[in-house]
Design an enzyme around this catalytic site. Structure first.
Site, PDB file in Angstrom:
ATOM      1  CG  ASP A   1      -0.371  -2.822   5.818  1.00 51.68           C
ATOM      2  OD1 ASP A   1      -0.584  -1.981   6.705  1.00 51.68           O
ATOM      3  OD2 ASP A   1      -0.433  -4.047   6.056  1.00 51.68           O
TER       4      ASP A   1
ATOM      5  CE  LYS B   1      -4.023  -1.502   5.544  1.00 47.08           C
ATOM      6  NZ  LYS B   1      -3.249  -0.660   6.489  1.00 47.08           N
TER       7      LYS B   1
HETATM    8  P1  NDP Z   1       6.725  -5.142   6.126  1.00 50.73           P
HETATM    9  O1  NDP Z   1       6.238  -6.005   5.037  1.00 50.73           O
HETATM   10  O2  NDP Z   1       7.740  -4.098   5.827  1.00 50.73           O
HETATM   11  O3  NDP Z   1       7.298  -6.023   7.332  1.00 50.73           O
HETATM   12  C1  NDP Z   1       6.511  -6.963   7.978  1.00 50.73           C
HETATM   13  C2  NDP Z   1       7.361  -7.692   9.002  1.00 50.73           C
HETATM   14  O4  NDP Z   1       6.534  -8.527   9.795  1.00 50.73           O
HETATM   15  C3  NDP Z   1       8.382  -8.613   8.354  1.00 50.73           C
HETATM   16  O5  NDP Z   1       9.486  -8.736   9.198  1.00 50.73           O
HETATM   17  C4  NDP Z   1       7.615  -9.921   8.238  1.00 50.73           C
HETATM   18  O6  NDP Z   1       8.442 -11.065   8.159  1.00 50.73           O
HETATM   19  C5  NDP Z   1       6.831  -9.905   9.530  1.00 50.73           C
HETATM   20  N1  NDP Z   1       5.565 -10.635   9.343  1.00 50.73           N
HETATM   21  C6  NDP Z   1       4.619 -10.405   8.407  1.00 50.73           C
HETATM   22  N2  NDP Z   1       3.622 -11.283   8.504  1.00 50.73           N
HETATM   23  C7  NDP Z   1       3.928 -12.073   9.528  1.00 50.73           C
HETATM   24  C8  NDP Z   1       3.295 -13.160  10.128  1.00 50.73           C
HETATM   25  N3  NDP Z   1       2.113 -13.632   9.678  1.00 50.73           N
HETATM   26  N4  NDP Z   1       3.899 -13.729  11.192  1.00 50.73           N
HETATM   27  C9  NDP Z   1       5.096 -13.260  11.646  1.00 50.73           C
HETATM   28  N5  NDP Z   1       5.741 -12.216  11.116  1.00 50.73           N
HETATM   29  C10 NDP Z   1       5.173 -11.643  10.082  1.00 50.73           C
HETATM   30  O7  NDP Z   1       5.419  -4.484   6.754  1.00 50.73           O
HETATM   31  P2  NDP Z   1       5.286  -3.187   7.682  1.00 50.73           P
HETATM   32  O8  NDP Z   1       6.470  -3.053   8.554  1.00 50.73           O
HETATM   33  O9  NDP Z   1       4.904  -2.056   6.816  1.00 50.73           O
HETATM   34  O10 NDP Z   1       3.997  -3.565   8.546  1.00 50.73           O
HETATM   35  C11 NDP Z   1       4.099  -4.208   9.816  1.00 50.73           C
HETATM   36  C12 NDP Z   1       2.825  -3.955  10.607  1.00 50.73           C
HETATM   37  O11 NDP Z   1       2.651  -2.554  10.799  1.00 50.73           O
HETATM   38  C13 NDP Z   1       1.531  -4.433   9.948  1.00 50.73           C
HETATM   39  O12 NDP Z   1       0.632  -4.834  10.957  1.00 50.73           O
HETATM   40  C14 NDP Z   1       1.008  -3.174   9.274  1.00 50.73           C
HETATM   41  O13 NDP Z   1      -0.381  -3.230   9.065  1.00 50.73           O
HETATM   42  C15 NDP Z   1       1.373  -2.140  10.322  1.00 50.73           C
HETATM   43  N6  NDP Z   1       1.454  -0.749   9.878  1.00 50.73           N
HETATM   44  C16 NDP Z   1       2.243  -0.379   8.821  1.00 50.73           C
HETATM   45  C17 NDP Z   1       2.325   0.953   8.460  1.00 50.73           C
HETATM   46  C18 NDP Z   1       3.240   1.424   7.383  1.00 50.73           C
HETATM   47  O14 NDP Z   1       3.314   2.630   7.178  1.00 50.73           O
HETATM   48  N7  NDP Z   1       3.945   0.562   6.678  1.00 50.73           N
HETATM   49  C19 NDP Z   1       1.533   1.978   9.145  1.00 50.73           C
HETATM   50  C20 NDP Z   1       0.795   1.493  10.283  1.00 50.73           C
HETATM   51  C21 NDP Z   1       0.758   0.180  10.600  1.00 50.73           C
HETATM   52  P3  NDP Z   1       8.969 -11.601   6.743  1.00 50.73           P
HETATM   53  O15 NDP Z   1      10.153 -10.746   6.404  1.00 50.73           O
HETATM   54  O16 NDP Z   1       9.321 -13.032   7.001  1.00 50.73           O
HETATM   55  O17 NDP Z   1       7.838 -11.452   5.787  1.00 50.73           O
HETATM   56  O1  2IT Z   2      -2.005   0.882   8.630  1.00 52.19           O
HETATM   57  C1  2IT Z   2      -1.649   1.989   8.186  1.00 52.19           C
HETATM   58  O2  2IT Z   2      -1.941   3.035   8.758  1.00 52.19           O
HETATM   59  C2  2IT Z   2      -0.831   2.010   6.962  1.00 52.19           C
HETATM   60  N1  2IT Z   2      -0.492   0.954   6.444  1.00 52.19           N
HETATM   61  C3  2IT Z   2      -0.438   3.321   6.352  1.00 52.19           C
HETATM   62  C4  2IT Z   2      -1.575   3.897   5.555  1.00 52.19           C
HETATM   63  C5  2IT Z   2      -1.235   5.121   4.737  1.00 52.19           C
HETATM   64  O3  2IT Z   2      -2.143   5.524   3.992  1.00 52.19           O
HETATM   65  O4  2IT Z   2      -0.142   5.670   4.831  1.00 52.19           O
END
Ligand code: NDP
Ligand code: 2IT
Length: 460
Positions: free
Chosen positions: A180, A140
């Site tokens: 992420d 990561k």
């Molecule tokens: P994005 O940046 O696309 O979206 C994040 C969302 O969460 C936004 O709505 C953001 O609000 C909100 N957010 C972020 N930080 C905070 C905080 N400290 N407090 C409250 N709200 C918050 O990220 P993802 O959707 O990709 O990721 C979301 C979660 O999913 C994370 O935990 C990530 O690690 C996990 N994840 C992501 C994967 C992926 O493929 N993208 C895979 C597996 C897990 P704002 O718009 O105001 O920033």
């Molecule tokens: O937390 C996660 O699994 C991710 N942000 C996606 C990682 C990836 O390599 O697609």
């Protein structure tokens, strides 16, 4: 019989104190890294029966080796903002474990990123990636850079500077980053361009989450959110329920949330709330996803603007209030520790039947205990949100073969993978006397494969 039971009891005590000792060592060697400690504790608490049955894992020092990243890279990212001012951020890549494949895991751009955050995420990724059944190790990275309010040119200059350094440590068979929080298709595009320029070669498999016209996979954008819903549907099926007709609350409004909402709607649920880091919206009629997509994916606006187009909906500032909305299914899809003890109690008292973690470690350890105690179906992050990295691995496979699968092919594989993760986790939980406990099951199923590969490869 009594002797056997007593013998087992003594062994359990010995293993428990060994695990506690290694955990204390983790805290001592990684001071002030509370998120990393939390992720390790959750895994360690599940492993005692596995170590009792397989003392070889202790003999080979597997726990001690697993909690120490194989490599941690921390670097300077200098860049110039639109006013001509030189800015400096900090970059990280934690290459945690490569026993079953090249390091694989996302990059997070958020001001809260520090060593603890990337280490907790990298540690979780080891087990998650193992659960997918694909040959990917755990890693990561990210930066404390805040993308909010930055121009497109600033994002480009920053990501290029980030990749100038990161490019020395990654490659299609070495370490394959992806997105992420704060890192989506635009950032991956700029990073891929910079990597290609530095390497002087088109190594498509070095990053995943790429655009569809330069090596990306159909279905990757949707994979984490869709996979989350597929997993929770499996979880509900065993108790004779499903998304159909259910009321759902999804936190966040980013990549994971948007596609979790889309799939939940497709399966006949009504998603009534979502949020961003400023506040949440409640729409009793069911959220209009097209509005959310336009506001968040296209215009980069705040979720509060939703109520201007949908006056019957309400906006409330602050994030935690979203958990006071009555629902059958809660999908935390924003960030770590967003559900604490108070939020968990609220959800339970309002009758929640299932919680599926789309985000990484969104529930505190206390919140998880409450869900277990109150018999709420609970799906832990490393199992529930594994669909994202699973389709990333499918993107790597397509890049290697220099061909691309259809959306249907990818989605069918994703559904199979999520089903397998559920089955393997439930079976492991049953085998180790924790029936229905998917936290224990996912940790054990993910751990064993990596631990056995480490033993087979020797102390290296
Ligand atoms: P994005 O940046 O696309 O979206 C994040 C969302 O969460 C936004 O709505 C953001 O609000 C909100 N957010 C972020 N930080 C905070 C905080 N400290 N407090 C409250 N709200 C918050 O990220 P993802 O959707 O990709 O990721 C979301 C979660 O999913 C994370 O935990 C990530 O690690 C996990 N994840 C992501 C994967 C992926 O493929 N993208 C895979 C597996 C897990 P704002 O718009 O105001 O920033
Ligand atoms: O937390 C996660 O699994 C991710 N942000 C996606 C990682 C990836 O390599 O697609």
């Amino acid at each position: 019989m009594t002797t056997l039971v007593q013998h087992q009891h003594v062994e359990t005590q010995i293993v428990e104190s060994y695990v506690a000792e290694v955990y204390e060592l983790v805290k001592k060697r990684n001071p002030n890294e509370s998120e990393f400690h939390q992720a390790v504790k959750e895994v360690f608490d599940s492993l005692v029966p596995v170590l009792v049955e397989n003392p070889k894992y202790m003999e080979h020092g597997i726990l001690e080796r697993m909690v120490e990243p194989e490599r941690v890279i921390s670097f300077q990212i200098p860049w110039i903002d639109d006013q001509g001012t030189v800015r400096v951020n900090r970059g990280f890549r934690v290459q945690f474990n490569s026993a079953i494949g090249p390091y694989k895991g996302g990059l997070r751009f958020h001001p809260s990123v520090n060593a603890s955050i990337v280490k907790f995420l990298g540690f979780e990724q080891i087990f998650k990636n193992s659960l997918t059944g694909q040959p990917i190790g755990g890693g990561k990275g990210g930066s404390d850079f805040d993308p909010k309010g930055k121009s497109d040119r600033e994002i480009m200059r920053f990501t290029q500077s980030f990749m100038s350094e990161l490019s020395k440590y990654i490659g299609p068979d070495v370490d394959v980053p992806a997105g992420d929080i704060g890192v989506g298709a635009r950032e991956i595009g700029y990073m891929f361009g910079q990597y290609k320029k530095i390497r002087g070669a088109y190594e498509a498999g070095v990053l995943t989450g790429k655009g569809l016209n330069y090596g990306g996979s159909l279905g990757r954008k949707e994979a984490t959110g869709y996979g989350t819903v597929y997993f929770v549907e499996e979880m509900l099926r065993d108790s004779g329920r499903g998304f159909k007709g259910s009321t759902v609350v999804v936190s966040g409004s980013g990549n994971v949330s948007i596609y979790a909402i889309e799939k939940a709607h497709q399966l006949g649920a009504k998603v009534v709330a979502c949020s961003d880091s400023s506040g949440y919206i409640y729409d009793e009629q069911g959220i209009n996803l097209e509005t959310v997509k336009r506001l968040k994916e296209v215009e980069g606006k705040r979720i509060s603007e939703y109520v201007e187009e949908h006056p019957n909906a309400q906006y409330h500032s602050g994030c935690s209030g979203i958990w006071s909305i009555p629902c059958d299914i809660a999908l935390p899809c924003a960030t770590q520790n967003e559900i604490d003890e108070i939020a968990a109690k609220l959800l339970v008292s309002n009758g929640v039947i299932a919680v599926g973690e789309g985000a990484n470690m969104p529930s505190t350890l206390e919140a998880i205990s409450i869900f277990h105690e109150k018999k709420v179906l609970f799906g832990p992050a490393k199992a529930v949100n594994a669909g994202g990295v699973a389709v990333s691995a499918l993107e790597m496979a397509q890049n290697s073969m220099r061909l691309s699968w259809t959306l249907d092919e990818v989605d069918t594989k994703l559904q199979e993978i999520m089903k397998n993760i559920y089955t393997n986790s439930i079976n492991a939980a049953n085998e180790y006397n924790a029936p229905g406990n998917l936290v224990v099951g996912a940790n054990i199923a993910g751990f064993k494969k990596v631990a056995d590969a480490m033993i087979a490869q020797g102390v290296i």
